[in-house]
Design an enzyme around this catalytic site. Structure first.
Site, PDB file in Angstrom:
ATOM      1  N   HIS A  70      38.489 -80.381 -36.326  1.00 50.71           N
ATOM      2  CA  HIS A  70      37.034 -80.297 -36.339  1.00 50.71           C
ATOM      3  C   HIS A  70      36.559 -79.717 -37.669  1.00 50.71           C
ATOM      4  O   HIS A  70      37.325 -79.054 -38.364  1.00 50.71           O
ATOM      5  CB  HIS A  70      36.529 -79.325 -35.260  1.00 50.71           C
ATOM      6  CG  HIS A  70      37.066 -79.549 -33.892  1.00 50.71           C
ATOM      7  ND1 HIS A  70      36.289 -80.045 -32.864  1.00 50.71           N
ATOM      8  CD2 HIS A  70      38.283 -79.305 -33.342  1.00 50.71           C
ATOM      9  CE1 HIS A  70      37.006 -80.101 -31.754  1.00 50.71           C
ATOM     10  NE2 HIS A  70      38.236 -79.668 -32.028  1.00 50.71           N
ATOM     11  N   TYR A  71      35.284 -79.887 -37.986  1.00 54.53           N
ATOM     12  CA  TYR A  71      34.636 -78.976 -38.919  1.00 54.53           C
ATOM     13  C   TYR A  71      33.658 -78.122 -38.127  1.00 54.53           C
ATOM     14  O   TYR A  71      33.235 -78.500 -37.024  1.00 54.53           O
ATOM     15  CB  TYR A  71      33.976 -79.669 -40.101  1.00 54.53           C
ATOM     16  CG  TYR A  71      32.835 -80.639 -39.845  1.00 54.53           C
ATOM     17  CD1 TYR A  71      31.817 -80.403 -38.911  1.00 54.53           C
ATOM     18  CD2 TYR A  71      32.721 -81.800 -40.607  1.00 54.53           C
ATOM     19  CE1 TYR A  71      30.769 -81.278 -38.732  1.00 54.53           C
ATOM     20  CE2 TYR A  71      31.670 -82.682 -40.433  1.00 54.53           C
ATOM     21  CZ  TYR A  71      30.701 -82.415 -39.503  1.00 54.53           C
ATOM     22  OH  TYR A  71      29.655 -83.283 -39.313  1.00 54.53           O
ATOM     23  N   THR A  72      33.302 -76.963 -38.681  1.00 49.87           N
ATOM     24  CA  THR A  72      32.468 -76.023 -37.934  1.00 49.87           C
ATOM     25  C   THR A  72      31.017 -76.475 -37.846  1.00 49.87           C
ATOM     26  O   THR A  72      30.329 -76.172 -36.865  1.00 49.87           O
ATOM     27  CB  THR A  72      32.512 -74.630 -38.573  1.00 49.87           C
ATOM     28  OG1 THR A  72      32.134 -74.736 -39.958  1.00 49.87           O
ATOM     29  CG2 THR A  72      33.914 -74.041 -38.471  1.00 49.87           C
ATOM     30  N   GLU A  94      39.517 -75.575 -35.983  1.00 41.99           N
ATOM     31  CA  GLU A  94      38.193 -75.608 -36.609  1.00 41.99           C
ATOM     32  C   GLU A  94      38.337 -75.310 -38.100  1.00 41.99           C
ATOM     33  O   GLU A  94      38.962 -74.318 -38.489  1.00 41.99           O
ATOM     34  CB  GLU A  94      37.265 -74.580 -35.963  1.00 41.99           C
ATOM     35  CG  GLU A  94      36.796 -74.940 -34.566  1.00 41.99           C
ATOM     36  CD  GLU A  94      35.614 -75.908 -34.560  1.00 41.99           C
ATOM     37  OE1 GLU A  94      35.133 -76.270 -35.659  1.00 41.99           O
ATOM     38  OE2 GLU A  94      35.170 -76.285 -33.465  1.00 41.99           O
ATOM     39  N   HIS A 101      37.873 -84.987 -34.126  1.00 44.77           N
ATOM     40  CA  HIS A 101      36.964 -84.810 -32.997  1.00 44.77           C
ATOM     41  C   HIS A 101      36.150 -86.087 -32.779  1.00 44.77           C
ATOM     42  O   HIS A 101      35.876 -86.490 -31.649  1.00 44.77           O
ATOM     43  CB  HIS A 101      36.041 -83.617 -33.268  1.00 44.77           C
ATOM     44  CG  HIS A 101      35.326 -83.123 -32.061  1.00 44.77           C
ATOM     45  ND1 HIS A 101      34.279 -82.222 -32.129  1.00 44.77           N
ATOM     46  CD2 HIS A 101      35.492 -83.371 -30.745  1.00 44.77           C
ATOM     47  CE1 HIS A 101      33.847 -81.957 -30.910  1.00 44.77           C
ATOM     48  NE2 HIS A 101      34.572 -82.646 -30.048  1.00 44.77           N
ATOM     49  N   ASP A 152      32.773 -85.161 -36.893  1.00 42.86           N
ATOM     50  CA  ASP A 152      33.705 -84.298 -37.632  1.00 42.86           C
ATOM     51  C   ASP A 152      35.184 -84.667 -37.404  1.00 42.86           C
ATOM     52  O   ASP A 152      35.517 -85.209 -36.359  1.00 42.86           O
ATOM     53  CB  ASP A 152      33.448 -82.834 -37.269  1.00 42.86           C
ATOM     54  CG  ASP A 152      33.587 -82.530 -35.774  1.00 42.86           C
ATOM     55  OD1 ASP A 152      33.026 -83.288 -34.965  1.00 42.86           O
ATOM     56  OD2 ASP A 152      34.233 -81.531 -35.423  1.00 42.86           O
TER      57      ASP A 152
END
Length: 255
Positions: free
Chosen positions: A33-35, A98, A140, A150
């Site tokens: 994921h990215y945040t 993340e 994700h 993401d």
């Protein structure tokens, strides 16, 4: 299980209260994921807040620092409503990572080399210890394409593959030619849906190019043909998907 010591050497520990028991066997997926938040510290605090009801197993700062929030044997709450290979409870099947980056809703920028080096080290460690096969290292957006983007088209999946993490083929060049898009129907669209479903994407075989198929095509492009993300199944997209399928173990010549 309350996390006390990191399971990855060098990681810091900041326990999140947001986890539960896994349903089924051990994890066999890695989901990146990215945040999606401008401030990394605030993103980490949110993942560790009971109020958020979200978490992940690991968090990676832009400078490469790694924080573990949830023990790997436990079920973190990162995937949400998702689908891969017919499985909806991807939280129970996966380890979630993340990666600090503002994402598309902010200043979406390239992932720094120090951060990607840390991602690679952590992923190599996880896939080795849990015997996670390359094609189950996912974005994700792959498992929730109608909700998520993401870690996006700027994430360097090729670099991970070159470090023996994840599945990748050289994408075909986008050179025009025949394409399929929303509203199209017929056997070619049905064949496209079947190929995506065979790889793992959550599409039904309807022979109709609808918004679900478009979202899955965009997710596929973000991961495997990032030079152009438009949801249109052009020759490059279809050729890249075919190459991926035929490169899977036991699939040569069957797609």
């Amino acid at each position: 299980m309350t996390l006390k010591d990191p399971e990855f050497a060098g990681a810091q520990v900041r326990p999140s209260p947001n986890f539960g028991e896994r349903r089924g066997g051990p994890p066999d997926m890695l989901v990146l994921h990215y945040t999606g938040m401008d401030n990394a510290d605030e993103a980490l605090a949110w993942l560790c807040s009971e109020r958020s009801e979200v978490s992940a197993h690991y968090f990676i700062y832009e400078d490469g620092r790694i924080v573990q929030m949830v023990a790997e044997e436990m079920r973190a709450w990162h995937a949400g409503n998702s689908l891969w290979k017919g499985e909806h409870d991807n939280n129970s099947r996966s380890i979630g990572i993340e990666i600090a980056n503002p994402g598309h809703q902010g200043d979406y920028h390239e992932f720094p080399p120090e951060q990607i080096a840390a991602v690679i080290r952590l992923c190599q460690n996880c896939v080795r210890r849990w015997a996670i096969v390359p094609e189950r290292v996912l974005a994700h957006s792959d498992i929730a394409p109608q909700r998520k983007e993401d870690p996006g088209e700027k994430f360097p999946w090729r670099s991970l593959f070159e470090a023996s993490v994840g599945h990748w083929v050289e994408p075909s060049l986008a050179t025009g030619g025949r394409f399929f898009q929303r509203g199209d129907q017929g056997q070619p669209v049905e064949a496209l849906q079947a190929m995506l479903a065979m790889y793992g994407y959550g599409v039904e075989i309807t022979a109709s190019f609808d918004e679900v198929l478009e979202a899955n095509i965009k997710a596929f492009q973000r991961h495997f043909r990032p030079s152009k993300v438009d949801g249109i199944a052009d020759v490059s997209t279809i050729e890249t998907l075919h190459k991926l399928l035929t490169s899977l173990p036991g699939m040569s010549g069957s797609a």
